[in-house]
Design a protein around this motif. Sequence first.
Motif, PDB file in Angstrom:
ATOM      1  N   PRO A 264      41.644  63.907  50.411  1.00  0.00           N
ATOM      2  CA  PRO A 264      40.485  64.694  50.875  1.00  0.00           C
ATOM      3  C   PRO A 264      39.295  63.803  51.225  1.00  0.00           C
ATOM      4  O   PRO A 264      38.619  64.024  52.236  1.00  0.00           O
ATOM      5  N   ASP A 438      38.862  70.333  54.783  1.00  0.00           N
ATOM      6  CA  ASP A 438      39.580  71.114  53.767  1.00  0.00           C
ATOM      7  C   ASP A 438      40.861  71.724  54.327  1.00  0.00           C
ATOM      8  O   ASP A 438      41.863  71.854  53.610  1.00  0.00           O
ATOM      9  N   GLN A 442      44.648  71.433  52.857  1.00  0.00           N
ATOM     10  CA  GLN A 442      45.441  72.628  52.533  1.00  0.00           C
ATOM     11  C   GLN A 442      46.769  72.640  53.287  1.00  0.00           C
ATOM     12  O   GLN A 442      47.813  72.998  52.723  1.00  0.00           O
TER      13      GLN A 442
END
Length: 457
Positions: A264, A438, A442
Amino acid sequence: MVTLRRTKRLAAVATSLAAAGLLTACVPGTSGEAPATTSAAGPIATDPAKMGKVQLRLLDYFTGGTDLAWIDGVVSAFQKKYPDITIERTPMPWDDVMKALPLKLRSANPPDIVPANNGWQSLGTLVQGGLVRNLDDYADAYGWRTRFPASILRQHQFSADGKQMGTGSVFGSPVARASAIEVYYNRSLLDRIGAAVPKTFADFETALAKAKSAGITPISIGNLEQVGITGPLFATMDALGQQSRISDFIYSQNAVKVADTGFPQATAALKQWADKGYFTKDFSAVPGQDAAQAFVDGKALFRFDYSGSLPLKKGQSKNFGSFLMPRADGGHPVATASSATNFSISAKSAHPDAAAAFMNFAASPEAAQLAADNTTMPLLAPVKPAGDDPLFADDVAVAAQLSADDASVPYLDWATPTLLTTIQTQMQDMLAGKVQPDAVVQAAQADYDKFQKTLGK
């Protein structure tokens, strides 16, 4: 160019394995065919001088340049040392090897030694299909478990049932040549902005800002084929994550999530760098080869790339240097790296002892020195760089550092057969402003979870 070649490799692997019924049909929990016996019964021999007349058949993809020079040198040196063992090479382009490999291994008379790729895309499915031999006996006899850095040996390990990667039995061995994602830099441009080779992640970001202010493109990227962003992404993840967590995620161990790996933070960093104009102008429409050439032509300060892959002409390398991306926490650098190729033995080979002896030689200090003599990055043993090429000297130093620190992590895309495509697509959308970082995280986790279910996890 290695970056493009690697992309072609992965695509070819997925296509060929799917065509051969290995990519899904043999995944645990499905109705694939029963694996063949992959370990030999009875004692093994490790003295090639006492194996009698043997002709080995070697399938590889060394068709030119330093690749061909190195393998020719290794084969010649081995045969000179053990004249009763002859090696019949079948060199083929990478794509063709990957397309042919599963079918060749299923044939009645397969090659003795084959270049299986790491990860689930190739070696994992070949292990599950029972097509390559368990090499535990040879690993013990030749001392591979202590000779090779653990982070490199782990890339060749699977559980005996093929359900777990990165642990258990040995099904392949590295050769004494390395491939790592490095950061290349232009020496004169670094001098122009008054910076030194970055020692910390903060130093690296400071150099990016200085280059931008000076009107110099900080990072050369061409992402038309969607692969150009993966090198910067993996190297930045290595700088911001922890080696053990990155490896555990890729090897499906200790329930590590992609959010725990530095992924991330790396996606967010690349988004920030893109928004600040640190990448090649219009990089999404620039072919990777053009970006590499632009870097060599002096039009950017840094470039992330695979070892030895810059399109340099004779005499140009003195203008460049390389280093491993420095870590944000000040620890020793960690790099996405592996052996330049990997050899496995066919489960049906009639000459596994001689095949293992050759593989042991291909991973020896002598083979590493042959790599250095041919100005290609060595691995597994300290060597003297050939000539006075400063860029190659950097490569040799990087290889020595990786071995000494046992600081390699596998390629992130080894974690699932489809993760590379998922990441590349999502990163392209993120850099185009269509999704946020994000969403990339995911999507990567969803891809991972989907594959884990096929493993019964």
